[in-house]
Design an enzyme around this catalytic site. Structure first.
Site, mmCIF file in Angstrom:
data_model
loop_
_atom_site.group_PDB
_atom_site.id
_atom_site.type_symbol
_atom_site.label_atom_id
_atom_site.label_comp_id
_atom_site.label_asym_id
_atom_site.label_seq_id
_atom_site.Cartn_x
_atom_site.Cartn_y
_atom_site.Cartn_z
ATOM 1 N N LYS A 17 -2.554 -6.760 8.000
ATOM 2 C CA LYS A 17 -1.408 -5.849 7.873
ATOM 3 C C LYS A 17 -0.324 -6.183 8.900
ATOM 4 O O LYS A 17 0.849 -6.269 8.564
ATOM 5 C CB LYS A 17 -1.852 -4.387 8.071
ATOM 6 C CG LYS A 17 -2.898 -3.912 7.076
ATOM 7 C CD LYS A 17 -3.261 -2.449 7.295
ATOM 8 C CE LYS A 17 -3.941 -2.159 8.625
ATOM 9 N NZ LYS A 17 -5.309 -2.710 8.775
ATOM 10 N N ARG A 68 -8.132 -8.153 22.250
ATOM 11 C CA ARG A 68 -8.178 -6.697 22.291
ATOM 12 C C ARG A 68 -9.590 -6.202 22.605
ATOM 13 O O ARG A 68 -10.558 -6.749 22.109
ATOM 14 C CB ARG A 68 -7.732 -6.122 20.938
ATOM 15 C CG ARG A 68 -6.229 -5.962 20.832
ATOM 16 C CD ARG A 68 -5.769 -5.633 19.446
ATOM 17 N NE ARG A 68 -6.574 -4.619 18.756
ATOM 18 C CZ ARG A 68 -6.275 -4.146 17.551
ATOM 19 N NH1 ARG A 68 -5.201 -4.580 16.923
ATOM 20 N NH2 ARG A 68 -7.043 -3.253 16.985
ATOM 21 N N ARG A 74 -4.234 6.891 7.874
ATOM 22 C CA ARG A 74 -5.607 6.384 7.907
ATOM 23 C C ARG A 74 -6.604 7.425 7.417
ATOM 24 O O ARG A 74 -7.787 7.138 7.317
ATOM 25 C CB ARG A 74 -5.957 6.036 9.344
ATOM 26 C CG ARG A 74 -6.122 4.553 9.625
ATOM 27 C CD ARG A 74 -6.559 4.421 11.069
ATOM 28 N NE ARG A 74 -6.996 3.102 11.428
ATOM 29 C CZ ARG A 74 -6.209 2.109 11.807
ATOM 30 N NH1 ARG A 74 -4.914 2.270 11.832
ATOM 31 N NH2 ARG A 74 -6.716 0.940 12.153
HETATM 32 P P1 ADP Z 1 -6.793 -2.508 13.116
HETATM 33 O O1 ADP Z 1 -6.039 -2.294 11.843
HETATM 34 O O2 ADP Z 1 -6.998 -3.935 13.466
HETATM 35 O O3 ADP Z 1 -8.055 -1.702 13.222
HETATM 36 P P2 ADP Z 1 -4.800 -0.988 14.685
HETATM 37 O O4 ADP Z 1 -4.064 -1.698 15.754
HETATM 38 O O5 ADP Z 1 -4.072 -0.532 13.498
HETATM 39 O O6 ADP Z 1 -5.983 -1.975 14.346
HETATM 40 O O7 ADP Z 1 -5.547 0.295 15.300
HETATM 41 C C1 ADP Z 1 -6.376 0.227 16.442
HETATM 42 C C2 ADP Z 1 -7.021 1.571 16.731
HETATM 43 O O8 ADP Z 1 -6.003 2.565 17.001
HETATM 44 C C3 ADP Z 1 -7.834 2.178 15.599
HETATM 45 O O9 ADP Z 1 -9.151 1.698 15.574
HETATM 46 C C4 ADP Z 1 -7.754 3.679 15.933
HETATM 47 O O10 ADP Z 1 -8.648 4.037 16.952
HETATM 48 C C5 ADP Z 1 -6.358 3.839 16.490
HETATM 49 N N1 ADP Z 1 -5.394 4.227 15.413
HETATM 50 C C6 ADP Z 1 -4.361 3.472 14.933
HETATM 51 N N2 ADP Z 1 -3.716 4.107 13.939
HETATM 52 C C7 ADP Z 1 -4.359 5.298 13.772
HETATM 53 C C8 ADP Z 1 -4.201 6.403 12.893
HETATM 54 N N3 ADP Z 1 -3.245 6.409 11.944
HETATM 55 N N4 ADP Z 1 -5.058 7.447 12.996
HETATM 56 C C9 ADP Z 1 -6.021 7.465 13.921
HETATM 57 N N5 ADP Z 1 -6.243 6.457 14.779
HETATM 58 C C10 ADP Z 1 -5.423 5.380 14.725
#
Ligand code: ADP
Ligand code: ZN
Length: 215
Positions: free
Chosen positions: A13, A161, A89
């Site tokens: 994404k 990360r 999410r």
């Molecule tokens: P990836 O898609 O690789 O899992 P992201 O960078 O989108 O990574 O998200 C990393 C972390 O941030 C998630 O595992 C979650 O803990 C938190 N996070 C990100 N977006 C949301 C969201 N919309 N709702 C809840 N937690 C979120």
């Protein structure tokens, strides 16, 4: 264009968003990036988020939704188009997003669902490296930087990360299946879903998406 990018962690994404941003000049709104920025700055929000992120769980809906609402309601570039990456999410977040977009009168044009196999997703996540300074994405095998550990674009330091380790990845995948995958159906019912084969290489996925929008 107002787009949501959906897909499991590692589907690409963020990479696709960066590719489309340059082409369509869309704003990239990544809740993961926003939360990591808060963590880096050591804010209260960042401290709260860290607990959830490092275990691979979700940050509470209220916190993330508020953050997105602030961005969507206050940034004047939003009306020129945006890509939401990592939000919504959960079903609750999806419903709240609809309310927010209704309020600001900017309904979604489409939801891109990135589909990738578990094998590919795991490979991508365990090899991912991120620039500490500019956020550029690399992969030790598929997209290595010219000099190991150094960003091609800005010379910043590349890091892995904290949540890109096997145990946390497993949790994130479970959370995805349980909480996020069901919202594909939510958007299907609204007729907004377009599916992408995200097993392909980054450039191919980007070019396919650009063609999709240019018709
Ligand atoms: P990836 O898609 O690789 O899992 P992201 O960078 O989108 O990574 O998200 C990393 C972390 O941030 C998630 O595992 C979650 O803990 C938190 N996070 C990100 N977006 C949301 C969201 N919309 N709702 C809840 N937690 C979120
Ligand atoms: Zn950089």
């Amino acid at each position: 264009m107002k787009i949501v990018l959906l897909g499991p962690p590692g589907a690409g994404k963020g990479t696709l968003a960066k590719g489309l941003k340059d082409h369509f000049n869309l704003m990239h709104i990544s809740t993961g990036d926003m939360l990591r920025e808060e963590m880096k700055n050591g804010t209260d929000l960042g401290k709260e988020a860290k607990k959830h992120i490092e275990s691979g769980g979700l940050v509470p809906d209220e916190i993330v939704t508020k953050m997105v609402e602030n961005k969507l309601s206050n940034d004047k570039n939003v009306k020129n188009g945006f890509m939401l990456d990592g939000f919504p999410r959960t079903r609750t977040q999806a419903e709240d997003l609809d309310k927010i977009l209704k309020k600001i009168n900017l309904p979604l044009d489409c939801v891109l669902s990135l589909e990738a196999s578990l094998k590919i997703v795991l490979e991508r996540l365990t090899g991912r490296r991120v620039c500490r300074a500019c956020g550029a994405l690399y992969h030790i095998k598929n997209m290595p930087s010219k000099k190991e550990g150094v960003c091609d674009k800005c010379g910043g330091e590349l890091y892995q990360r904290a949540d890109d380790n096997e145990k946390t990845i497993k949790n994130r995948m479970e959370v995805y299946t349980e909480s996020t995958e069901p919202i594909i159906d939510y958007y299907k019912k609204q007729g907004l879903i377009k599916t992408l084969d995200a097993n392909k290489e980054a450039e191919e996925v980007r070019d396919f998406t650009i063609k999709l929008f240019n018709g």
